[in-house]
Write a protein that holds these residues in place. Sequence first.
Motif, mmCIF file in Angstrom:
data_model
loop_
_atom_site.group_PDB
_atom_site.id
_atom_site.type_symbol
_atom_site.label_atom_id
_atom_site.label_comp_id
_atom_site.label_asym_id
_atom_site.label_seq_id
_atom_site.Cartn_x
_atom_site.Cartn_y
_atom_site.Cartn_z
ATOM 1 N N LEU A 54 0.819 -1.214 0.000
ATOM 2 C CA LEU A 54 0.000 0.000 0.000
ATOM 3 C C LEU A 54 0.854 1.266 0.000
ATOM 4 O O LEU A 54 0.400 2.323 -0.425
ATOM 5 C CB LEU A 54 -0.933 0.018 1.219
ATOM 6 N N ASN A 55 2.069 1.176 0.527
ATOM 7 C CA ASN A 55 2.959 2.345 0.590
ATOM 8 C C ASN A 55 4.310 2.011 -0.038
ATOM 9 O O ASN A 55 5.303 1.886 0.666
ATOM 10 C CB ASN A 55 3.174 2.779 2.042
ATOM 11 N N PRO A 56 4.342 1.811 -1.359
ATOM 12 C CA PRO A 56 5.598 1.339 -1.972
ATOM 13 C C PRO A 56 6.700 2.390 -2.006
ATOM 14 O O PRO A 56 7.860 2.047 -2.225
ATOM 15 C CB PRO A 56 5.173 0.910 -3.377
ATOM 16 N N THR A 57 6.342 3.655 -1.805
ATOM 17 C CA THR A 57 7.389 4.670 -1.802
ATOM 18 C C THR A 57 7.297 5.527 -0.546
ATOM 19 O O THR A 57 6.220 5.786 -0.022
ATOM 20 C CB THR A 57 7.280 5.610 -3.027
ATOM 21 N N ILE A 58 8.457 5.949 -0.068
ATOM 22 C CA ILE A 58 8.519 6.889 1.045
ATOM 23 C C ILE A 58 9.465 7.998 0.624
ATOM 24 O O ILE A 58 10.539 7.710 0.102
ATOM 25 C CB ILE A 58 9.041 6.197 2.327
ATOM 26 N N LEU A 59 9.085 9.225 0.836
ATOM 27 C CA LEU A 59 9.875 10.388 0.394
ATOM 28 C C LEU A 59 10.181 10.292 -1.097
ATOM 29 O O LEU A 59 11.260 10.682 -1.539
ATOM 30 C CB LEU A 59 11.201 10.457 1.161
ATOM 31 N N GLY A 60 9.254 9.687 -1.848
ATOM 32 C CA GLY A 60 9.476 9.566 -3.282
ATOM 33 C C GLY A 60 10.488 8.511 -3.696
ATOM 34 O O GLY A 60 10.764 8.324 -4.877
ATOM 35 N N LYS A 61 11.026 7.819 -2.718
ATOM 36 C CA LYS A 61 11.981 6.769 -3.062
ATOM 37 C C LYS A 61 11.304 5.414 -2.962
ATOM 38 O O LYS A 61 10.420 5.212 -2.122
ATOM 39 C CB LYS A 61 13.165 6.789 -2.094
ATOM 40 N N LYS A 62 11.737 4.517 -3.829
ATOM 41 C CA LYS A 62 11.187 3.171 -3.827
ATOM 42 C C LYS A 62 11.674 2.441 -2.563
ATOM 43 O O LYS A 62 12.831 2.546 -2.184
ATOM 44 C CB LYS A 62 11.673 2.446 -5.079
ATOM 45 N N VAL A 63 10.767 1.717 -1.929
ATOM 46 C CA VAL A 63 11.166 0.929 -0.762
ATOM 47 C C VAL A 63 11.302 -0.543 -1.161
ATOM 48 O O VAL A 63 10.416 -1.085 -1.823
ATOM 49 C CB VAL A 63 10.130 1.042 0.381
ATOM 50 N N GLU A 64 12.442 -1.132 -0.802
ATOM 51 C CA GLU A 64 12.637 -2.555 -1.108
ATOM 52 C C GLU A 64 12.644 -3.331 0.207
ATOM 53 O O GLU A 64 13.380 -2.999 1.121
ATOM 54 C CB GLU A 64 13.979 -2.742 -1.834
ATOM 55 N N LEU A 65 11.784 -4.349 0.289
ATOM 56 C CA LEU A 65 11.775 -5.214 1.486
ATOM 57 C C LEU A 65 12.741 -6.366 1.259
ATOM 58 O O LEU A 65 12.688 -7.034 0.233
ATOM 59 C CB LEU A 65 10.381 -5.795 1.720
ATOM 60 N N ILE A 66 13.644 -6.561 2.203
ATOM 61 C CA ILE A 66 14.542 -7.719 2.096
ATOM 62 C C ILE A 66 14.217 -8.663 3.253
ATOM 63 O O ILE A 66 14.349 -8.296 4.418
ATOM 64 C CB ILE A 66 16.009 -7.279 2.139
ATOM 65 N N ILE A 67 13.726 -9.836 2.894
ATOM 66 C CA ILE A 67 13.173 -10.732 3.911
ATOM 67 C C ILE A 67 14.146 -11.871 4.213
ATOM 68 O O ILE A 67 14.630 -12.545 3.300
ATOM 69 C CB ILE A 67 11.831 -11.318 3.414
ATOM 70 N N VAL A 68 14.477 -12.042 5.488
ATOM 71 C CA VAL A 68 15.299 -13.206 5.859
ATOM 72 C C VAL A 68 14.632 -13.958 7.008
ATOM 73 O O VAL A 68 14.002 -13.368 7.866
ATOM 74 C CB VAL A 68 16.743 -12.812 6.282
ATOM 75 N N ASP A 69 14.821 -15.245 6.946
ATOM 76 C CA ASP A 69 14.218 -16.149 7.929
ATOM 77 C C ASP A 69 15.207 -16.332 9.077
ATOM 78 O O ASP A 69 16.412 -16.419 8.863
ATOM 79 C CB ASP A 69 13.976 -17.487 7.227
ATOM 80 N N ASN A 70 14.699 -16.360 10.321
ATOM 81 C CA ASN A 70 15.627 -16.645 11.417
ATOM 82 C C ASN A 70 15.388 -18.023 12.022
ATOM 83 O O ASN A 70 15.962 -18.373 13.054
ATOM 84 C CB ASN A 70 15.605 -15.559 12.497
ATOM 85 N N LYS A 71 14.550 -18.832 11.375
ATOM 86 C CA LYS A 71 14.396 -20.243 11.748
ATOM 87 C C LYS A 71 14.016 -20.417 13.220
ATOM 88 O O LYS A 71 14.233 -21.473 13.782
ATOM 89 C CB LYS A 71 15.714 -20.967 11.475
ATOM 90 N N SER A 72 13.496 -19.404 13.875
ATOM 91 C CA SER A 72 13.165 -19.442 15.312
ATOM 92 C C SER A 72 14.373 -19.863 16.136
ATOM 93 O O SER A 72 14.249 -20.551 17.143
ATOM 94 C CB SER A 72 12.004 -20.411 15.597
ATOM 95 N N ASP A 73 15.559 -19.493 15.710
ATOM 96 C CA ASP A 73 16.800 -19.941 16.342
ATOM 97 C C ASP A 73 17.683 -18.728 16.610
ATOM 98 O O ASP A 73 17.859 -17.878 15.751
ATOM 99 C CB ASP A 73 17.472 -20.919 15.361
ATOM 100 N N LYS A 74 18.215 -18.663 17.832
ATOM 101 C CA LYS A 74 18.982 -17.468 18.232
ATOM 102 C C LYS A 74 20.201 -17.200 17.374
ATOM 103 O O LYS A 74 20.465 -16.070 16.967
ATOM 104 C CB LYS A 74 19.476 -17.665 19.663
ATOM 105 N N VAL A 75 20.980 -18.284 17.109
ATOM 106 C CA VAL A 75 22.199 -18.114 16.324
ATOM 107 C C VAL A 75 21.843 -17.580 14.949
ATOM 108 O O VAL A 75 22.464 -16.651 14.427
ATOM 109 C CB VAL A 75 22.958 -19.452 16.218
ATOM 110 N N GLU A 76 20.804 -18.166 14.365
ATOM 111 C CA GLU A 76 20.355 -17.728 13.035
ATOM 112 C C GLU A 76 19.847 -16.292 13.068
ATOM 113 O O GLU A 76 20.024 -15.544 12.121
ATOM 114 C CB GLU A 76 19.238 -18.655 12.564
#
Lengths: 376, 611
Positions: A54-76
């Motif tokens: 719904l809000n792909p840009t902020i301050l006119g700049k494109k926002v990129e989501l970078i998704i990483v999984d933490n496997k429910s694990d502290k070390v990860e």
Amino acid sequence: MRKFLAALMLVLMLCVVASADDDTIKVGVFNCLTGQNAFGGQLELEGTQLAHTLNPTILGKKVELIIVDNKSDKVEAANAVTRLIENDKVNAIIGTYGSSLAMAGGEVAEKAGIPVIGTSCTNPLVTLDKKFYFRACFIDPFQGAGAATYAFRNLGLKRAATLVDMSNDYSVGLGKFFRDSFKKMGGDIVASLFYQSGDTDFTAQLTALIDAKPDIVFLPAYFAEGAIVLKQAKELGAAFKFIGADAMDNPEIVTLGGEAVEGFMHTTFAYDPSMPEMNATAKAFTEEWNKIHPDKAPNVNCALGYDCYIMLKDAIERAGSAEPAKIRDALETIKDLPTVTGMTTINATHDAEKDMGIVEIKGGKKTFVGIVVPEV
Amino acid sequence: MRNVRNLILTIIAVVLFAFFLDKAPELLNGYWQRILNLIAINAILALSLNLIYGITGMFSLGHAGFMAIGAYVSALLVLSPAQKNSMWILEDIYPWLLNVNAPFIVSLIIAGLVAAFFGLLVALPVLRLGGDYLGIATLGFAEIIRILITNTARLTNGSLGLKGIPAYTTLFMSWSCLGIVLLCTVCMLRSNFGGVLRAVRDDEVAAKMMGINTFKIKVIAFTLGCFGGGLGGALMGNLITTIDPRMFMITQTYNVLMIIVVGGLGSVTGSLIGSVLVTTMLEWLRFVENPITIGSINIPGIPGMRMVIFSLLLIMVIIFRREGIMGMREFSWNIFFPKKKITDVGSKTETVLELENVKLKFGGLSAIDNLSMKIKHWEIVGLIGPNGAGKTSAFNVISGFYKPTSGTIKFLGKSIGGLSPDEVCKAGMSRTFQNIRLFGNQTVLQNVMIGSRIRQKYSWWMTLLPFVFTDVIKEDAEARAQAMNLLDQLGLDAFADEKASSLPYGAQRRLEIARALATRPRFLLLDEPAAGMNPQESEELMKFIRRLRDEFDLTILLIEHDMKVVMNVCDYIHVLDQGVHIAEGTPAEIKANPRVVEAYLGAGAAEGGAA
């Protein structure tokens, strides 16, 4: 075989596509997408993704989501945050479900000076002494006190008991703060019982509770154990009421719990699709969510995931820059920001101060019964 | 020469790597530094579990428990009083604990020691179990530790866990720890004591007969492994900077187990390779969870995909290399240099024991009934009888594997009835086994050296730092020279570096004798030395047994079915039948004894004089 394997490796390696663009704002999301907390993590991610759509840009700049999984694990979790900061050079991070994971990741972000907004990590230790960790949720003491206030003031009950998961920091913390607050208001704690995550037979604790004759039992459980407790209490003919906390907020509580959950109450964030008077943000969120996920009602995890992004957007806009240090300063001054879960204000300890809601299962439906102001 | 070259190469490699680590902060970003750090910690954990499981053969699933102990001990020591005060929000911390403080390095050592202490407590009762039972018992222990930590909130802050642990685990720190652990492990495993550890894994019974108190050895190895577990846990805690009980579930043990199984059980090199692979693979595979675009095809990211691929890779390793990447082999610089081929495999060809009314019963069954015999110095005595006569039982009673039900056994004037095999061995007796029991995975030379361990004076802990305790190097060199000498005398010197299990059958029999001789016995028990030999080989064997007696000044008691061997080589013969001592005498007397003939061939044959 070996040649085949080597070829496979080569193909996999070539698939790594790196994209670099100066005109984008990079927002890292680390959450539990697999492992034991995957249920909550997935919902939060979907909330964040909806806010991004719904809000792909902020301050006119494109926002990129970078998704990483933490496997429910502290070390990860620590690895994931390091990766977001060092490899992907993110401006800010959103995450995660699970306080111990947030603590592991928070340490890394703190050192690198990258702001993080926690979704539903409610342990007070998460933001303790941290300059760069914030959260969209309120903390365990606040919620424990909220349940106590509702039971004592609103329902007028004087005798309470707690049934707590000994191996779970969330449950232990809530139980303690409920007891403290209930006693302070002048109520009696008639029993304080424990179990361990993974237990399936609670008849011993429930029999003891029945003997102690409380008016209400505070059950700060996760849904897996909480549902069984309610079912077995029903079978034993327990006369007291149960009140739980936000971890019992599950969209499928009625389908899974059936009759046993009738009359069960829990504290939660001030959002539920059944709310009579939603604020504008919540209304928009619910509508958009139902468009994308027609077969699945949103819950507070989705709402919190969404709110984190809204908080970040507000901070970046007020700072006028996506520089991590400036975002951090702006986050600190968030005040009465309209979010899905009510008006959000960040306090001195970087925790969100917001209204607390009470949900009751009435007539086989989750019903939002009102807002409570905890007496801490 | 070769050793000097290898030492120089090792030093060069270590210096280069140290230089790399020193420059790492500039060369690598924080992400890769963290992974490099994790590799070192995982390697320490893997080495310590490998010492327990891969090398000494004890299936332990308790590593997570020892890691938890180490992590908590170290964290409680390095946290400042102010931090502790702010964290114990549910219950008050013990006042004495509040002000306990120690520098990081000291905390690491204490963490290891406390873990080792708990390891010792567990080992004493539990190591009497073996195999799967040990696995279950240690698994249970780890779970107990976790629940204890959860429930002792005043000590550990319970399920809230600890946070804000100073990030003392720098690259330098973790790799120095790994360096020290690696050095100690390699030194220990290369010493004769390391051979003893592997001997216990390969064949506990035979190891006992080499004079080794196998229970003690297992306790030592287990305790050392637990030290490593505690150390690794402490480093991990100070890297992640926050710990809680749920971090140390059984999956943590599986992670370490996975590393050593992939690398190769029993291989130090394998553990190192395994920790590099497992640690980097999981991180490197993250890209498969991102959306991927190949040409015009868009594949959306699927969380958990890397676990699927990682598991597939693991399965492939197990299918194609069941023994792991390294198996039991180790890295050696020698692989870069051509090896000299072995070309010539030539073959060179007083009363000591007194038994009085010895009985051995298993429940109601009498295996030996009232056996009395005297064996004089320098005699070669045969013990014969039909199958089931109780010959091997008699051997087992004499060598300490069974305790006699009643009666006395005197060896060199001292009573040995009821002593354990290793004590009997130390008293000067050694034996071979009917079914050959060699330490099959070790070399011929190592097999024989284990026999000399009982005469070595250095203690096991000296092997951790042989450059300080040079006795280790000196005594091992002596043991090696003596073992080579023995192999030479028995015509096995050409095989010295071969794996024992790869030897031809006859050579394995001789090796078993060589190993027995390495304990320097006065009295040797041979259980069917001629079994499976052809007439020509048994001819050679007869000469060989006499030569043994002469060269090593031995008294020999042997069980044998080959009558030709018995009659030709023995000075005196005892005959058993169904546990009863039915005859004794010189070979000629035995041949003429009707009861013996009856026992072997049945009643009718005796009258016909078929002997």
